[in-house]
Design a protein around this motif. Structure first.
Motif, PDB file in Angstrom:
ATOM      1  N   VAL A  43       0.881  -1.172   0.000  1.00 44.68           N
ATOM      2  CA  VAL A  43       0.000   0.000   0.000  1.00 44.68           C
ATOM      3  C   VAL A  43       0.914   1.217   0.000  1.00 44.68           C
ATOM      4  CG1 VAL A  43      -1.832   1.244   1.205  1.00 44.68           C
ATOM      5  CG2 VAL A  43      -1.771  -1.252   1.288  1.00 44.68           C
ATOM      6  N   LEU A  44       0.820   2.020  -1.061  1.00 44.01           N
ATOM      7  CA  LEU A  44       1.776   3.124  -1.241  1.00 44.01           C
ATOM      8  C   LEU A  44       1.080   4.436  -1.560  1.00 44.01           C
ATOM      9  CD1 LEU A  44       4.262   1.256  -3.626  1.00 44.01           C
ATOM     10  CD2 LEU A  44       4.569   1.619  -1.164  1.00 44.01           C
ATOM     11  N   ARG A  45       1.620   5.519  -1.011  1.00 43.33           N
ATOM     12  CA  ARG A  45       1.144   6.847  -1.420  1.00 43.33           C
ATOM     13  C   ARG A  45       1.808   7.248  -2.729  1.00 43.33           C
ATOM     14  NH1 ARG A  45      -0.372  10.663   3.231  1.00 43.33           N
ATOM     15  NH2 ARG A  45       1.374  11.898   2.524  1.00 43.33           N
ATOM     16  N   GLY A  46       2.959   6.676  -3.014  1.00 42.05           N
ATOM     17  CA  GLY A  46       3.635   6.914  -4.285  1.00 42.05           C
ATOM     18  C   GLY A  46       3.106   5.968  -5.349  1.00 42.05           C
TER      19      GLY A  46
ATOM     20  N   GLN B  46       9.207  18.905  -2.128  1.00 42.20           N
ATOM     21  CA  GLN B  46      10.407  18.392  -2.772  1.00 42.20           C
ATOM     22  C   GLN B  46      10.682  16.974  -2.304  1.00 42.20           C
ATOM     23  OE1 GLN B  46      13.139  21.695  -1.784  1.00 42.20           O
ATOM     24  NE2 GLN B  46      13.129  22.111  -3.982  1.00 42.20           N
ATOM     25  N   LEU B  47      11.709  16.367  -2.889  1.00 42.27           N
ATOM     26  CA  LEU B  47      12.054  14.989  -2.522  1.00 42.27           C
ATOM     27  C   LEU B  47      13.505  14.938  -2.080  1.00 42.27           C
ATOM     28  CD1 LEU B  47      10.366  13.062  -5.483  1.00 42.27           C
ATOM     29  CD2 LEU B  47       9.583  13.182  -3.115  1.00 42.27           C
ATOM     30  N   PRO B  48      13.877  13.945  -1.285  1.00 38.65           N
ATOM     31  CA  PRO B  48      15.282  13.817  -0.883  1.00 38.65           C
ATOM     32  C   PRO B  48      16.173  13.588  -2.114  1.00 38.65           C
ATOM     33  CG  PRO B  48      13.861  12.334   0.389  1.00 38.65           C
ATOM     34  CD  PRO B  48      13.025  12.902  -0.701  1.00 38.65           C
ATOM     35  N   LYS B  49      17.422  13.966  -2.007  1.00 33.26           N
ATOM     36  CA  LYS B  49      18.333  13.765  -3.148  1.00 33.26           C
ATOM     37  C   LYS B  49      18.747  12.297  -3.281  1.00 33.26           C
ATOM     38  CE  LYS B  49      20.210  18.401  -3.573  1.00 33.26           C
ATOM     39  NZ  LYS B  49      19.928  19.181  -2.375  1.00 33.26           N
ATOM     40  N   GLN B  50      18.785  11.605  -2.129  1.00 29.40           N
ATOM     41  CA  GLN B  50      19.158  10.182  -2.153  1.00 29.40           C
ATOM     42  C   GLN B  50      18.033   9.339  -2.736  1.00 29.40           C
ATOM     43  OE1 GLN B  50      19.164  12.235   0.522  1.00 29.40           O
ATOM     44  NE2 GLN B  50      20.578  11.543   2.088  1.00 29.40           N
ATOM     45  N   ARG B  51      18.416   8.142  -3.226  1.00 29.67           N
ATOM     46  CA  ARG B  51      17.382   7.186  -3.642  1.00 29.67           C
ATOM     47  C   ARG B  51      16.711   6.644  -2.385  1.00 29.67           C
ATOM     48  NH1 ARG B  51      17.218   4.667  -8.451  1.00 29.67           N
ATOM     49  NH2 ARG B  51      16.760   2.655  -7.492  1.00 29.67           N
ATOM     50  N   GLN B  53      13.165   4.289  -0.566  1.00 29.14           N
ATOM     51  CA  GLN B  53      12.067   3.330  -0.707  1.00 29.14           C
ATOM     52  C   GLN B  53      10.959   3.766   0.248  1.00 29.14           C
ATOM     53  OE1 GLN B  53      13.033  -0.487   0.946  1.00 29.14           O
ATOM     54  NE2 GLN B  53      11.112  -1.409   0.279  1.00 29.14           N
ATOM     55  N   GLU B  54       9.725   3.724  -0.227  1.00 28.51           N
ATOM     56  CA  GLU B  54       8.588   4.059   0.646  1.00 28.51           C
ATOM     57  C   GLU B  54       8.325   2.879   1.579  1.00 28.51           C
ATOM     58  OE1 GLU B  54       5.103   5.566  -1.416  1.00 28.51           O
ATOM     59  OE2 GLU B  54       3.796   4.969   0.231  1.00 28.51           O
ATOM     60  N   ILE B  55       8.355   3.111   2.877  1.00 29.02           N
ATOM     61  CA  ILE B  55       8.141   1.999   3.809  1.00 29.02           C
ATOM     62  C   ILE B  55       6.819   2.115   4.576  1.00 29.02           C
ATOM     63  CG2 ILE B  55      10.600   1.496   4.074  1.00 29.02           C
ATOM     64  CD1 ILE B  55      10.432   2.868   6.865  1.00 29.02           C
ATOM     65  N   VAL B  99       6.496   7.813   4.833  1.00 25.83           N
ATOM     66  CA  VAL B  99       7.781   7.533   5.478  1.00 25.83           C
ATOM     67  C   VAL B  99       8.688   6.815   4.472  1.00 25.83           C
ATOM     68  CG1 VAL B  99       8.941   6.399   7.403  1.00 25.83           C
ATOM     69  CG2 VAL B  99       6.604   7.269   7.686  1.00 25.83           C
ATOM     70  N   VAL B 100       9.904   7.327   4.297  1.00 24.23           N
ATOM     71  CA  VAL B 100      10.831   6.694   3.344  1.00 24.23           C
ATOM     72  C   VAL B 100      12.149   6.349   4.041  1.00 24.23           C
ATOM     73  CG1 VAL B 100       9.826   7.919   1.379  1.00 24.23           C
ATOM     74  CG2 VAL B 100      11.845   8.880   2.508  1.00 24.23           C
ATOM     75  N   ARG B 101      12.822   5.363   3.452  1.00 18.49           N
ATOM     76  CA  ARG B 101      14.112   4.916   3.973  1.00 18.49           C
ATOM     77  C   ARG B 101      15.106   5.022   2.827  1.00 18.49           C
ATOM     78  NH1 ARG B 101      15.680   1.622   8.474  1.00 18.49           N
ATOM     79  NH2 ARG B 101      17.287   0.099   7.983  1.00 18.49           N
ATOM     80  N   PHE B 102      16.252   5.608   3.103  1.00 17.29           N
ATOM     81  CA  PHE B 102      17.247   5.780   2.042  1.00 17.29           C
ATOM     82  C   PHE B 102      17.907   4.451   1.692  1.00 17.29           C
ATOM     83  CE2 PHE B 102      17.795  10.248   3.974  1.00 17.29           C
ATOM     84  CZ  PHE B 102      16.743  10.726   3.208  1.00 17.29           C
TER      85      PHE B 102
END
Lengths: 136, 103
Positions: A43-46, B46-51, B53-55, B99-102
């Protein structure tokens, strides 16, 4: 007693309002699909589940007093049931709504008295695109 | 009068406490914490510069100081292994973010 009746009625009203369903996005998407394990569903917001996919439906969940875990769990269950591997582009809209609530109390002659009043609550609609992994 | 009382009650309930939640993108997925709440970066447009993953996603319900609500989101994101929160949104009675993890 009156409070207990009132609380039960509020709870029943809120549960009654919650619903989750999926609308197919194309005729091809209507075909029968094997269910997917809930543990596999993202389930993703992206919009990037990390695999190529085809859109198969629009999944929505409506209810009141949202919590993110409850919303995600609802979307995940519906996706799994519909044979989807992910729900992407999840968006949540909320608004304050006023709903009528009935409070019932017992009165001395053995009858019951019902009083209507109104309660403000936070309603939400969460929606996302249901997708299925494309077989290569 | 009853209507006013109900509205007052709802407002006080919304304002009186905060509820914070984290929902994982994948059920039962766990990520070790590697940042403190203060180290969680926050992005809205904006988005982080690093790649990355959406967690998962975090939400907080409650009103009051927006800074405190963002702090709650940061804490919850850090606890669940996030490095940053993106797409921060406000809604009636709260806020939510991804929430994202680099990588």
């Amino acid at each position: 007693m009156r409070t207990i009746f009132g609380s039960l009625l509020v709870a029943a009203t809120l549960v009654g309002c919650a619903s989750t369903h999926t609308v197919p996005l194309s005729a091809a998407a209507k075909g029968p699909r094997a269910a997917v394990s809930k543990d596999e569903v993202l389930v993703l917001r992206g919009s990037d589940p990390g695999f190529p996919y085809e859109e198969i439906g629009l999944t929505t969940k409506k209810g009141t007093n949202p919590t993110m875990p409850e919303i995600y769990e609802g979307l995940r269950s519906e996706a799994a049931k519909q044979g989807g591997h992910a729900v992407v582009n999840v968006r949540i809209k909320t608004e304050l709504v006023t709903v009528p609530i009935a409070s019932t109390s017992c009165i001395p002659n053995g009858g019951r008295s019902t009083v209507m009043h109104q309660q403000t609550t936070l309603a939400y609609v969460a929606s996302g695109t249901l997708v299925r992994r494309k077989s290569r | 009068m009853k209507r006013l009382l109900s509205l007052a009650l709802a407002v006080s309930l919304l304002g009186g406490c905060t509820t914070v939640g984290f929902a994982p993108a994948k059920a039962h997925a766990k990520h070790a914490q590697r940042r403190s709440a203060a180290q969680i970066e926050v992005f809205r447009t904006q988005l982080p510069k690093q790649r990355f993953q959406e967690i998962g996603a975090v939400s907080v319900t409650g009103t009051g100081d927006p800074g405190k609500l963002v702090e709650k989101l940061r804490e919850k994101a850090a606890e669940n292994g996030g490095d940053a929160i993106i797409a921060l949104e406000t809604f009636v009675g709260g806020m939510s973010a991804t929430v994202v993890r680099f990588e």
